[in-house]
Design an enzyme around this catalytic site. Structure first.
Site, PDB file in Angstrom:
ATOM      1  N   THR A  77       0.721  -1.156  -0.203  1.00 49.79           N
ATOM      2  CA  THR A  77       0.003  -0.005   0.004  1.00 49.79           C
ATOM      3  C   THR A  77       1.154   1.270  -0.125  1.00 49.79           C
ATOM      4  OG1 THR A  77      -0.088   0.037   2.458  1.00 49.79           O
ATOM      5  CG2 THR A  77      -1.934  -1.058   1.262  1.00 49.79           C
ATOM      6  N   LYS A 124     -15.625  16.117  10.586  1.00 57.75           N
ATOM      7  CA  LYS A 124     -16.736  15.830  11.392  1.00 57.75           C
ATOM      8  C   LYS A 124     -16.972  17.114  12.332  1.00 57.75           C
ATOM      9  CE  LYS A 124     -14.740  11.464  12.131  1.00 57.75           C
ATOM     10  NZ  LYS A 124     -13.247  11.784  11.604  1.00 57.75           N
ATOM     11  N   TRP A 153     -21.227  14.978   9.906  1.00 51.97           N
ATOM     12  CA  TRP A 153     -20.273  14.480   8.841  1.00 51.97           C
ATOM     13  C   TRP A 153     -20.496  15.395   7.819  1.00 51.97           C
ATOM     14  CZ3 TRP A 153     -19.130   8.694   8.579  1.00 51.97           C
ATOM     15  CH2 TRP A 153     -18.618   8.033   9.652  1.00 51.97           C
ATOM     16  N   GLU A 173      -5.847  -3.720  -1.708  1.00 54.30           N
ATOM     17  CA  GLU A 173      -5.817  -5.283  -0.962  1.00 54.30           C
ATOM     18  C   GLU A 173      -6.677  -5.770  -1.841  1.00 54.30           C
ATOM     19  OE1 GLU A 173      -5.789  -2.192   0.184  1.00 54.30           O
ATOM     20  OE2 GLU A 173      -5.053  -2.249   2.335  1.00 54.30           O
TER      21      GLU A 173
HETATM   22  P1  ADP Z   1      -4.835   2.465  -5.146  1.00 57.06           P
HETATM   23  O1  ADP Z   1      -3.738   3.280  -5.361  1.00 57.06           O
HETATM   24  O2  ADP Z   1      -4.925   1.406  -6.058  1.00 57.06           O
HETATM   25  O3  ADP Z   1      -6.108   3.391  -5.401  1.00 57.06           O
HETATM   26  P2  ADP Z   1      -4.871   2.120  -2.537  1.00 57.06           P
HETATM   27  O4  ADP Z   1      -5.003   1.152  -1.672  1.00 57.06           O
HETATM   28  O5  ADP Z   1      -3.615   3.168  -2.497  1.00 57.06           O
HETATM   29  O6  ADP Z   1      -5.133   1.884  -3.925  1.00 57.06           O
HETATM   30  O7  ADP Z   1      -6.071   3.407  -2.334  1.00 57.06           O
HETATM   31  C1  ADP Z   1      -7.351   2.690  -2.048  1.00 57.06           C
HETATM   32  C2  ADP Z   1      -8.227   4.165  -1.635  1.00 57.06           C
HETATM   33  O8  ADP Z   1      -8.287   4.875  -2.612  1.00 57.06           O
HETATM   34  C3  ADP Z   1      -9.699   3.310  -1.458  1.00 57.06           C
HETATM   35  O9  ADP Z   1      -9.905   2.938  -0.156  1.00 57.06           O
HETATM   36  C4  ADP Z   1     -10.493   4.717  -1.544  1.00 57.06           C
HETATM   37  O10 ADP Z   1     -10.253   5.516  -0.402  1.00 57.06           O
HETATM   38  C5  ADP Z   1      -9.689   5.603  -2.606  1.00 57.06           C
HETATM   39  N1  ADP Z   1     -10.308   5.280  -3.899  1.00 57.06           N
HETATM   40  C6  ADP Z   1     -10.157   4.537  -4.789  1.00 57.06           C
HETATM   41  N2  ADP Z   1     -11.052   4.708  -5.788  1.00 57.06           N
HETATM   42  C7  ADP Z   1     -11.791   5.463  -5.551  1.00 57.06           C
HETATM   43  C8  ADP Z   1     -12.669   5.932  -6.141  1.00 57.06           C
HETATM   44  N3  ADP Z   1     -13.107   5.859  -7.538  1.00 57.06           N
HETATM   45  N4  ADP Z   1     -13.727   6.981  -5.520  1.00 57.06           N
HETATM   46  C9  ADP Z   1     -13.110   7.651  -4.381  1.00 57.06           C
HETATM   47  N5  ADP Z   1     -12.203   6.923  -3.826  1.00 57.06           N
HETATM   48  C10 ADP Z   1     -11.523   5.963  -4.375  1.00 57.06           C
END
Ligand code: ADP
Length: 549
Positions: A179, A433, A438, A323
């Site tokens: 990550t 918050k 929210w 993940e």
């Molecule tokens: P990646 O780099 O593949 O996006 P990460 O694990 O670094 O994966 O980030 C995942 C997070 O990115 C998700 O938990 C979410 O918060 C955010 N995310 C991914 N796609 C979207 C989307 N289309 N809209 C809003 N948030 C998103």
């Protein structure tokens, strides 16, 4: 189950080479633009496999890459897992300490590195015990002055273009990705063959991303993070033409490749497309055959979807995480919307969409209760299925708060409507918050970015003595815009749509919003760098007091 029916990556390679031997793989590298066919791709992949075996890489060993998107990196994608080893894609933009940590934890035996990234790797590796014993292969025809190691072409030279690929169990780890560590130390996610196989198959359903053998596919999303959303695997399985945009592609490079190679589908985070929009408007160029852009990693702004619609390019909005290999939901409107008007369809297309076949979701509130799918009630999204991890690499699942009974707790706060469209309200850590209620930073950003003269925007919560947190907007204006007038326009627009207590207490102007290593707006850095309490001094308290609404 017999090994012969295993769900492994090799079958995708076999299909591409045998059914589409003449289809092209095009790559922009520091050496220029190269192209070859799937037939040659298959031969080079086998040569690499022979070279890896000769070097001593065995089943279960980990091989790292420190590379942008290009054909050689793509060769490692099938070669390394298909000999039973594990491909560890390292994000070269991570902080040095994170890179040392993950190389140490992954215990990489060999690392493939780009010439343009060699200085960075040299600096990270210098004097670091984590790198002891690791050898490097330079991705090109030549060696490098900065990092000691053979060139890739010398590494595979003279090796046979046939390889007796072994039968591999589908539970064998094929990939490893960390990550991006925006919320602490990076955590490793291991992808088995079965995870990548099932992710590929689901991606290729009509509910996924529309990739066909007639397509030319260009992942701009980096191959160093979550396998470029699985596009190299899916495009190969489909028999499509590949285009790889190479080291640090800028909008001009991306547009040139789209136009000259006839790219029909591409993919990347929203910031890439915001930059591309600027470039296309300035340079006044068309997007040729481009039909589809998969946008994910962060919410696709509605204004961006409209902009591309005007040019007959469809944004397919996807949500995912490291993940989950990484795609979980895709915003393909249901059949019931086939005859709906544009605005009705758009409302659904701006959501993160419907869960892919193969996965299940639930939405859980603070008390651990499932909330109804009514488009209003929100909670944390939980997800499970064949390509969702159930543990982090090297850490027992029981130690983690992120897993429960086979479910991954995503940390994303969502609503789901009656039809099943998932709408991400915020990351749990980004939701603002205010006096116990929210505010969705994503919604405010979307509305601000739809305002004329706004190039980029993020909204973060800053701590507030009375109200816990209040929203502050950070905006990059387009050239020549007058900030005072723009602030007024933004507040008018938000005021028309949202209650007063949602409105930012301050709007700050920046030249650029800091980005994460995967190109998303970095709210963590914005918070750290800019958002102190001084910014919201003088905010009208009645604005924050939603109990007066
Ligand atoms: P990646 O780099 O593949 O996006 P990460 O694990 O670094 O994966 O980030 C995942 C997070 O990115 C998700 O938990 C979410 O918060 C955010 N995310 C991914 N796609 C979207 C989307 N289309 N809209 C809003 N948030 C998103």
């Amino acid at each position: 189950m017999s090994d012969k029916t295993s769900q492994t990556l090799r079958s995708f390679l076999w299909r591409a080479v045998n059914l589409y031997p003449d289809r092209e793989v095009v790559s922009r590298t520091h050496e220029g633009r190269t192209r070859y066919t799937y037939k040659e791709y298959g031969e080079r992949t086998a040569r690499l496999a022979n070279a890896l075996s000769a070097y001593g890489i065995e089943k279960g060993d980990r091989v790292g890459t420190f590379c942008w998107n290009h054909h050689r990196h793509f060769e490692t994608y099938f070669s390394v897992p298909s000999i039973g080893a594990q491909l560890h894609t390292i994000n070269p933009l991570l902080p040095d300490t994170h890179i040392r940590h993950i190389v140490d934890e992954a215990d990489d035996q060999l690392i493939f590195v780009d010439h343009s990234l060699a200085p960075k790797l040299a600096a990270v590796a210098s004097g670091a015990p984590e790198f002891e014993g690791i050898e490097f292969v330079l991705m090109g025809e030549t060696e490098s002055d900065t990092v000691e190691g053979v060139s890739y072409e010398a590494f595979i030279a003279g090796r046979s273009s046939e390889y007796d690929w072994p039968e591999i169990e589908e539970t064998q780890p094929a990939g490893l990705c960390y990550t991006s560590g925006t919320t602490g130390e990076p955590k490793g996610v291991e992808y088995t063959h079965r995870m990548l196989w099932s992710h590929t198959m689901a991606t290729l359903t009509p509910q996924g991303i529309p990739i066909d053998d007639g397509d030319t596919v260009m992942p701009v999303v980096p191959m160093f993070h979550v396998n470029a959303w699985g596009f190299p695997f899916a495009a190969t399985a489909a028999g499509a033409k590949h285009v790889y945009p190479g080291p640090s592609p800028d909008p001009e490079d991306v547009v040139r490749l789209i136009r000259e190679e006839g790219v029909t589908i591409t993919a990347g985070v929203p910031t890439v497309w915001l930059d591309l929009i600027d470039y296309v408007e300035d340079a006044d160029v068309g997007l040729a055959d481009l039909e589809t852009i998969a946008v994910g990693g962060a919410a696709a702004p509605e204004s961006m979807i409209r902009w591309f619609d005007d040019r007959d390019v469809e944004i397919v909005h996807a949500w995912g995480m490291t993940e989950l290999s990484p795609i979980g939901t895709v915003s393909n409107p249901k059949y019931t919307l086939a005859d709906a008007d544009y605005e009705t369809r758009l409302r659904r297309r701006t959501t993160q969409g419907l869960v892919l076949p193969g996965l299940e979701i639930r939405v859980v509130d603070d008390e651990g209760e499932e909330v109804p799918w009514d488009g209003e009630a929100f909670g944390e999204l939980w997800i499970r299925g064949p390509w969702v991890t159930t543990e982090y690499f090297g850490r027992p699942a029981t130690d983690e708060a992120d897993f429960e009974g086979g479910w991954l707790k995503t940390g994303d706060i969502v609503t789901v409507d009656e039809e099943g469209y998932v709408d991400v309200v915020d990351r749990a850590e980004d939701v603002i918050k205010s006096a116990g209620e929210w505010i969705s930073s994503i919604e405010l950003e979307d509305a601000i970015m739809a305002t004329d003269d706004v190039a980029e925007a993020v909204v973060v919560g800053v701590s507030h003595e009375k109200y816990q947190e209040r929203p502050v907007a950070f905006v990059v204006p387009t050239d020549g815009a007058d900030p005072d007038a723009l602030s007024e326009t933004i507040l008018d627009r938000l005021g028309a749509e949202y209650p007063g207590w949602w409105l930012p207490d301050a709007i700050e102007y920046l030249e650029e919003i800091p980005k994460t290593t995967t190109g998303k707006f970095s709210k963590a850095v914005v918070r750290e760098r800019y958002a102190d309490e001084a910014l919201i001094e003088g905010a009208a308290p009645e604005r924050a007091d939603h109990r007066t609404e």
